[in-house]
Design a protein around this motif. Structure first.
Motif, PDB file in Angstrom:
ATOM      1  N   THR A   1      24.778  39.310  32.559  1.00  0.00           N
ATOM      2  CA  THR A   1      25.209  40.360  33.472  1.00  0.00           C
ATOM      3  C   THR A   1      26.332  39.758  34.325  1.00  0.00           C
TER       4      THR A   1
ATOM      5  N   SER B   1      31.315  51.776  39.963  1.00  0.00           N
ATOM      6  CA  SER B   1      30.305  51.762  38.905  1.00  0.00           C
ATOM      7  C   SER B   1      29.078  50.933  39.260  1.00  0.00           C
ATOM      8  N   SER B   2      29.090  50.267  40.425  1.00  0.00           N
ATOM      9  CA  SER B   2      27.966  49.409  40.798  1.00  0.00           C
ATOM     10  C   SER B   2      27.061  50.096  41.807  1.00  0.00           C
TER      11      SER B   2
ATOM     12  N   THR C   1      26.825  44.340  37.998  1.00  0.00           N
ATOM     13  CA  THR C   1      26.934  45.294  36.902  1.00  0.00           C
ATOM     14  C   THR C   1      26.566  44.601  35.599  1.00  0.00           C
TER      15      THR C   1
ATOM     16  N   ASP D   1      33.245  46.952  33.310  1.00  0.00           N
ATOM     17  CA  ASP D   1      32.998  47.429  34.670  1.00  0.00           C
ATOM     18  C   ASP D   1      33.257  46.311  35.682  1.00  0.00           C
TER      19      ASP D   1
END
Length: 291
Positions: free
Chosen positions: A44, A224-225, A253, A258
């Motif tokens: 990740t 996006s987080s 993320t 992303d």
């Protein structure tokens, strides 16, 4: 001349013996089937961008403008932590960190982390190196993560354990000897045998606490987080007198794409407002060096 039955059986047995012996010899000469390792781990990502103290108000909290710009909401939560290493920083020299952390109202978190540098953005090469050291997709005891700072990336593998916080209020920490004892008892095998049988336990037994330090963390969500935060960490000044403040905005993320977008956008926003620190502040190293 026709062979009698006993003679025929003797000849047959001899032929079988030769065949078995030849097969065994060929087996010895033949290369062993390769032992395929598990595939590389899938990491990740956590984007970590440092801000200057221009992002703080007079109480050393993020200004409302900073929190608004990065989707940070809610009140601060405290966390205290310390690292255990020898005076010579033997763990650090091998790329290992051993940390004890206490978030307010929670159990203690014990972390054993192995770091691998990422050179030139080549995360795959770092994952290959980690695989060679036994950190691969098959080892579910460790979580792989890429920390993506302003200009540096680091691949890490973390083994996380916990210890009851019963009897400890807020973010209070145990005595150094007590905390060290917990960590020795829970040490994972990879660290314990890193440079030989029991090396990790022996090194940890001779370590001391670097810290503790206590930071304040504000959380939220941005782009996006859904795991965004700002941490403000007071640390002892390099001179040994006074306090410096480390201000870090971070976003977690699962996807590389992303993370790349979050990294670019966070730098752009921070720079446009005059908050960006043009460099990487390594909190762990600061604590090890200054405490």
């Amino acid at each position: 001349m026709a062979l009698t039955s006993p003679a025929r059986r003797l000849l047959t047995a001899s032929a079988v013996g030769v065949a078995v012996s030849l097969t065994a010899s060929l087996a010895v000469l033949a290369p062993a089937a390769p032992a395929f390792a598990d595939s590389d781990a899938v990491p990740t990502y956590e984007v970590k961008i440092d801000l200057t103290t221009a992002a703080l108000d007079s109480s050393h909290h993020p200004t409302s403008a900073v929190k608004s710009a990065f989707g940070i909401s809610g009140s601060a939560k405290a966390r205290s932590y310390e690292y255990f290493d020898t005076d010579a920083l033997d763990f650090d020299a091998q790329g290992w960190d051993v940390r004890l952390r206490h978030k307010s109202g929670s159990d203690f978190e014990e972390s054993y982390k192995k770091r691998f540098p990422v050179t030139g953005g080549d995360i795959d090469a770092a994952l290959d190196e980690a695989n060679d050291e036994g950190f691969d997709s098959g080892d579910t005891n460790y979580d792989a993560e890429v920390d993506w700072g302003y200009s540096q990336q680091t691949l890490s593998f973390s083994n996380e354990k916990s210890h009851s916080g019963s009897g400890y209020s807020g973010t209070s920490m145990p005595s150094a000897s007590t905390g060290r004892g917990w960590l020795v008892n829970e040490i994972p095998g990879k660290l314990d045998d890193w440079l030989g049988n029991g090396w990790g336990s022996d090194t940890l037994g001779g370590s001391r606490a670097h810290g503790p330090v206590t930071s304040q963390v504000w959380s939220g969500a941005w782009e996006s987080s859904d795991d965004a935060s700002i941490e403000v960490l007071p640390v002892k000044a390099a001179s040994g007198s006074g306090t410096e403040y480390v201000v870090e905005v971070s976003f977690k993320t699962d996807a590389y794409a992303d993370a790349a977008q979050l990294h670019a956008d966070a730098i752009s926003v921070a720079n446009a407002h005059g908050w960006l620190y043009h460099g990487d502040v390594l909190k762990t190293q600061l604590i090890l060096d200054r405490y």
